[in-house]
Scaffold this motif. Structure first.
Motif, PDB file in Angstrom:
ATOM      1  N   ASP A  31       0.860  -1.175   0.000  1.00 20.45           N
ATOM      2  CA  ASP A  31       0.000   0.000   0.000  1.00 20.45           C
ATOM      3  C   ASP A  31       0.902   1.231   0.000  1.00 20.45           C
ATOM      4  OD1 ASP A  31      -1.860   1.981   0.302  1.00 20.45           O
ATOM      5  OD2 ASP A  31      -2.613   1.309   2.248  1.00 20.45           O
ATOM      6  N   ALA A  32       0.751   2.086  -1.009  1.00 27.01           N
ATOM      7  CA  ALA A  32       1.633   3.247  -1.131  1.00 27.01           C
ATOM      8  C   ALA A  32       1.263   4.367  -0.163  1.00 27.01           C
ATOM      9  CB  ALA A  32       1.609   3.781  -2.567  1.00 27.01           C
ATOM     10  N   GLY A  33       0.090   4.301   0.480  1.00 23.13           N
ATOM     11  CA  GLY A  33      -0.306   5.354   1.415  1.00 23.13           C
ATOM     12  C   GLY A  33       0.701   5.546   2.536  1.00 23.13           C
ATOM     13  N   PRO A  34       1.041   4.498   3.307  1.00 27.08           N
ATOM     14  CA  PRO A  34       2.052   4.654   4.358  1.00 27.08           C
ATOM     15  C   PRO A  34       3.413   5.083   3.822  1.00 27.08           C
ATOM     16  CG  PRO A  34       0.788   2.636   4.685  1.00 27.08           C
ATOM     17  CD  PRO A  34       0.397   3.171   3.351  1.00 27.08           C
TER      18      PRO A  34
ATOM     19  N   ARG B 140      -4.249  11.325  -6.676  1.00 24.52           N
ATOM     20  CA  ARG B 140      -5.493  10.987  -7.361  1.00 24.52           C
ATOM     21  C   ARG B 140      -5.409   9.557  -7.866  1.00 24.52           C
ATOM     22  NH1 ARG B 140      -7.351  13.361 -12.198  1.00 24.52           N
ATOM     23  NH2 ARG B 140      -5.189  13.913 -12.685  1.00 24.52           N
ATOM     24  N   LEU B 141      -6.508   8.817  -7.747  1.00 27.46           N
ATOM     25  CA  LEU B 141      -6.617   7.475  -8.318  1.00 27.46           C
ATOM     26  C   LEU B 141      -7.663   7.528  -9.416  1.00 27.46           C
ATOM     27  CD1 LEU B 141      -6.673   5.327  -5.033  1.00 27.46           C
ATOM     28  CD2 LEU B 141      -4.709   6.099  -6.362  1.00 27.46           C
ATOM     29  N   LEU B 142      -7.264   7.166 -10.652  1.00 31.22           N
ATOM     30  CA  LEU B 142      -8.177   7.321 -11.783  1.00 31.22           C
ATOM     31  C   LEU B 142      -7.895   6.235 -12.817  1.00 31.22           C
ATOM     32  CD1 LEU B 142     -10.367   9.069 -13.170  1.00 31.22           C
ATOM     33  CD2 LEU B 142      -8.523  10.386 -14.206  1.00 31.22           C
ATOM     34  N   ASN B 143      -8.948   5.454 -13.126  1.00 27.71           N
ATOM     35  CA  ASN B 143      -8.893   4.454 -14.207  1.00 27.71           C
ATOM     36  C   ASN B 143      -7.694   3.510 -14.078  1.00 27.71           C
ATOM     37  OD1 ASN B 143     -11.201   5.595 -15.391  1.00 27.71           O
ATOM     38  ND2 ASN B 143      -9.978   7.025 -16.597  1.00 27.71           N
ATOM     39  N   GLY B 144      -7.429   3.061 -12.850  1.00 27.15           N
ATOM     40  CA  GLY B 144      -6.359   2.091 -12.652  1.00 27.15           C
ATOM     41  C   GLY B 144      -4.974   2.681 -12.554  1.00 27.15           C
ATOM     42  N   TRP B 145      -4.882   4.019 -12.376  1.00 24.87           N
ATOM     43  CA  TRP B 145      -3.572   4.671 -12.295  1.00 24.87           C
ATOM     44  C   TRP B 145      -3.505   5.578 -11.075  1.00 24.87           C
ATOM     45  CZ3 TRP B 145       0.444   3.762 -15.713  1.00 24.87           C
ATOM     46  CH2 TRP B 145       0.110   3.027 -16.858  1.00 24.87           C
ATOM     47  N   LEU B 146      -2.304   5.684 -10.506  1.00 24.60           N
ATOM     48  CA  LEU B 146      -2.024   6.629  -9.430  1.00 24.60           C
ATOM     49  C   LEU B 146      -1.376   7.872 -10.031  1.00 24.60           C
ATOM     50  CD1 LEU B 146      -1.416   7.651  -6.518  1.00 24.60           C
ATOM     51  CD2 LEU B 146       0.679   6.264  -6.607  1.00 24.60           C
TER      52      LEU B 146
ATOM     53  N   ALA C 228      -6.098  12.365   4.813  1.00 22.72           N
ATOM     54  CA  ALA C 228      -6.174  10.901   4.842  1.00 22.72           C
ATOM     55  C   ALA C 228      -6.012  10.387   3.416  1.00 22.72           C
ATOM     56  CB  ALA C 228      -7.506  10.433   5.432  1.00 22.72           C
ATOM     57  N   LEU C 229      -5.348   9.265   3.293  1.00 25.20           N
ATOM     58  CA  LEU C 229      -5.121   8.690   1.972  1.00 25.20           C
ATOM     59  C   LEU C 229      -5.911   7.398   1.824  1.00 25.20           C
ATOM     60  CD1 LEU C 229      -1.245   9.159   1.651  1.00 25.20           C
ATOM     61  CD2 LEU C 229      -3.014  10.409   0.410  1.00 25.20           C
ATOM     62  N   PRO C 230      -6.521   7.178   0.653  1.00 26.01           N
ATOM     63  CA  PRO C 230      -7.206   5.906   0.425  1.00 26.01           C
ATOM     64  C   PRO C 230      -6.191   4.799   0.210  1.00 26.01           C
ATOM     65  CG  PRO C 230      -7.174   7.179  -1.587  1.00 26.01           C
ATOM     66  CD  PRO C 230      -6.547   8.044  -0.528  1.00 26.01           C
ATOM     67  N   PRO C 231      -6.597   3.544   0.225  1.00 18.79           N
ATOM     68  CA  PRO C 231      -5.667   2.458  -0.115  1.00 18.79           C
ATOM     69  C   PRO C 231      -5.130   2.655  -1.533  1.00 18.79           C
ATOM     70  CG  PRO C 231      -7.653   1.582   0.903  1.00 18.79           C
ATOM     71  CD  PRO C 231      -7.916   3.037   0.645  1.00 18.79           C
ATOM     72  N   ILE C 232      -3.812   2.535  -1.665  1.00 20.91           N
ATOM     73  CA  ILE C 232      -3.162   2.724  -2.980  1.00 20.91           C
ATOM     74  C   ILE C 232      -2.381   1.451  -3.271  1.00 20.91           C
ATOM     75  CG2 ILE C 232      -1.658   4.191  -4.358  1.00 20.91           C
ATOM     76  CD1 ILE C 232      -2.100   6.420  -2.328  1.00 20.91           C
ATOM     77  N   PRO C 233      -3.004   0.446  -3.879  1.00 22.70           N
ATOM     78  CA  PRO C 233      -2.323  -0.837  -4.110  1.00 22.70           C
ATOM     79  C   PRO C 233      -1.336  -0.744  -5.286  1.00 22.70           C
ATOM     80  CG  PRO C 233      -4.546  -0.911  -5.015  1.00 22.70           C
ATOM     81  CD  PRO C 233      -4.416   0.424  -4.326  1.00 22.70           C
TER      82      PRO C 233
ATOM     83  N   THR D 133      10.758   0.646  -0.924  1.00 23.77           N
ATOM     84  CA  THR D 133      11.961   1.414  -0.575  1.00 23.77           C
ATOM     85  C   THR D 133      12.349   2.367  -1.701  1.00 23.77           C
ATOM     86  OG1 THR D 133      12.731  -0.441   0.780  1.00 23.77           O
ATOM     87  CG2 THR D 133      14.354   1.228   0.146  1.00 23.77           C
ATOM     88  N   ALA D 134      12.375   1.852  -2.942  1.00 28.76           N
ATOM     89  CA  ALA D 134      12.740   2.700  -4.080  1.00 28.76           C
ATOM     90  C   ALA D 134      11.716   3.810  -4.289  1.00 28.76           C
ATOM     91  CB  ALA D 134      12.864   1.852  -5.348  1.00 28.76           C
ATOM     92  N   LEU D 135      10.420   3.479  -4.141  1.00 28.19           N
ATOM     93  CA  LEU D 135       9.386   4.488  -4.333  1.00 28.19           C
ATOM     94  C   LEU D 135       9.475   5.568  -3.262  1.00 28.19           C
ATOM     95  CD1 LEU D 135       6.927   5.476  -5.871  1.00 28.19           C
ATOM     96  CD2 LEU D 135       5.500   4.034  -4.409  1.00 28.19           C
ATOM     97  N   GLN D 136       9.700   5.162  -2.016  1.00 32.98           N
ATOM     98  CA  GLN D 136       9.825   6.154  -0.948  1.00 32.98           C
ATOM     99  C   GLN D 136      11.015   7.068  -1.208  1.00 32.98           C
ATOM    100  OE1 GLN D 136       9.362   4.718   3.085  1.00 32.98           O
ATOM    101  NE2 GLN D 136      10.821   6.216   3.878  1.00 32.98           N
ATOM    102  N   GLY D 137      12.143   6.510  -1.653  1.00 35.52           N
ATOM    103  CA  GLY D 137      13.296   7.334  -1.961  1.00 35.52           C
ATOM    104  C   GLY D 137      13.012   8.321  -3.085  1.00 35.52           C
TER     105      GLY D 137
END
Length: 384
Positions: A244-247, A309-315, A272-277, A283-287
């Motif tokens: 989950d990319a939210g945390p 924003r979450l739209l049509n299967g994309w973050l 607040a962030l929704p679930p972002i699967p 680690t790489a994304l956080q960096g």
């Protein structure tokens, strides 16, 4: 019973009628002769025009045949059943003689192997070895029946393209090596200067401790620069995982917050962030997100904003600042390694962000107007 004899007046009248009829018949015959003569002339002209058209078409056919024979590209004509009905010499050079009456599918299966590029094929010899790279384009035949195949040899073009790619890689490696040497020179020279002071036996302990700390800091800078360089060159070598990319975004914000507070910069983010699967490396994304946030804080005047924003299967992740923006002539270079407009920057941060986004199947882009700040947009595919 005998017929009564005609009177002279009746005979004269009959003779006059006969003469008038003869004159009329003569005139009609002459008119008919004129019409026949006119039609004969028209028929002769039509025959002459038809002969000329046939001659021109025959000349055109010979010219087309000559062009097809001289054409370096291969041309094959297939009927509705996929049987080759005609082929020029170039096609026979690649696929063999006596092509007419053979099924094209049989020829293709024996001699062609598909490549990763659509409409491009690898031509094999009789031993299954690479012989050439061909492009095959298909169009409908006359009246929509059958097909016309145009075969072009791309071998030379493909080899030139490979050489160009190799030259680009070598040029990029040269630029990266020069940039890395430039980035290593300053902290290395500073560390050497501090080490030379440590060799002074009369140096007070307080100064010795100070120089030791500074030397260690410069060596850590070198270590961090080399780590960034390796990350950029090798890409992400972390295990792929579902997360989950939210945390991850919250941790990145918490990491950058002290830097923002020191610069009196306000960090705006969703409450607040929704679930972002996502699937990839947290680690790489956080960096990458920390890199973007720190870059924005460094240039911001008062505010940095994180939008999700979450739209049509994309973050869609937007990080914007209210800084001076980036001049148009520099915007195309911001993701190049070692390009930076900050004195303390290494020029690898945004290059690593681009690599991480691409490793996750996404992309990153810059939108900036001078004196109106910058907005970086990261687009990543959500986990299905």
């Amino acid at each position: 019973m005998d017929q009564p004899a005609l009177t002279p007046a009746e005979l004269q009248q009959a003779f006059a009628l006969f003469n008038a009829t003869s004159v009329q018949l003569t005139q009609q015959f002459e008119t008919l002769q004129q019409q026949v003569s006119h039609l004969s002339e028209e028929l002769a002209a039509s025959n002459q025009a038809l002969q000329q058209q046939l001659s021109e078409k025959d000349a055109l056919a010979r010219r087309v045949s000559s062009l097809l024979a001289a054409l370096p590209a291969g041309v094959l004509e297939l009927d509705a059943e996929g049987v080759i009905t005609a082929a020029n010499w170039a096609a026979e050079q690649w696929f063999g003689p006596n092509l007419p009456s053979q099924r094209w599918l049989d020829v293709a299966v024996k001699l062609l192997r598909p490549t990763l590029s659509p409409e491009e094929w690898e031509l094999l010899d009789g031993l299954g070895q690479h012989r050439a790279r061909l492009a095959i384009q298909t169009t409908a035949g006359a009246n929509g029946e059958g097909q016309i195949l145009l075969v072009t040899d791309l071998t030379g073009h493909y080899l030139l393209q490979q050489q160009l790619e190799q030259h680009k890689k070598l040029a990029a490696m040269g630029e990266m090596a020069a940039g890395l040497a430039h980035q290593l020179r300053t902290p290395l020279a500073t560390a050497l200067l501090y080490v030379s002071h440590l060799g002074n036996p009369r140096l007070p302990d307080a100064q010795r401790q100070k120089f030791t700390e500074k030397t260690t800091a410069r060596l850590h800078d070198l270590e961090g620069l080399i780590a960034d360089m390796l990350l950029f060159v090798r890409g992400s070598n972390h295990e792929q995982e579902a997360f989950d990319a939210g945390p991850v975004l919250q941790d990145a914000l918490a990491t950058v917050l002290p830097h923002a507070q020191a610069r009196q910069c306000q960090l705006n983010s969703p409450a607040a962030l929704p679930p972002i699967p996502l699937t990839g490396s947290r680690t790489a994304l956080q960096g990458a997100v920390i890199n973007l946030l720190e870059n924005a804080v460094s240039f911001a005047q008062r505010t940095v904003t994180l939008e999700v924003r979450l739209l049509n299967g994309w973050l869609y992740l937007h990080i914007s600042d209210d800084g001076p923006g980036i001049p148009p002539e520099q915007q195309s270079r911001v993701f190049e390694p070692f390009f930076t407009t900050r004195n303390e920057g290494t020029g690898l941060g945004l290059a690593i962000v681009k690599r991480v986004a691409e490793d996750h199947g996404g992309a990153v882009s810059l939108h900036s107007t001078p004196n109106q700040g910058c907005r970086f947009e990261v687009v990543l595919p959500l986990r299905a």
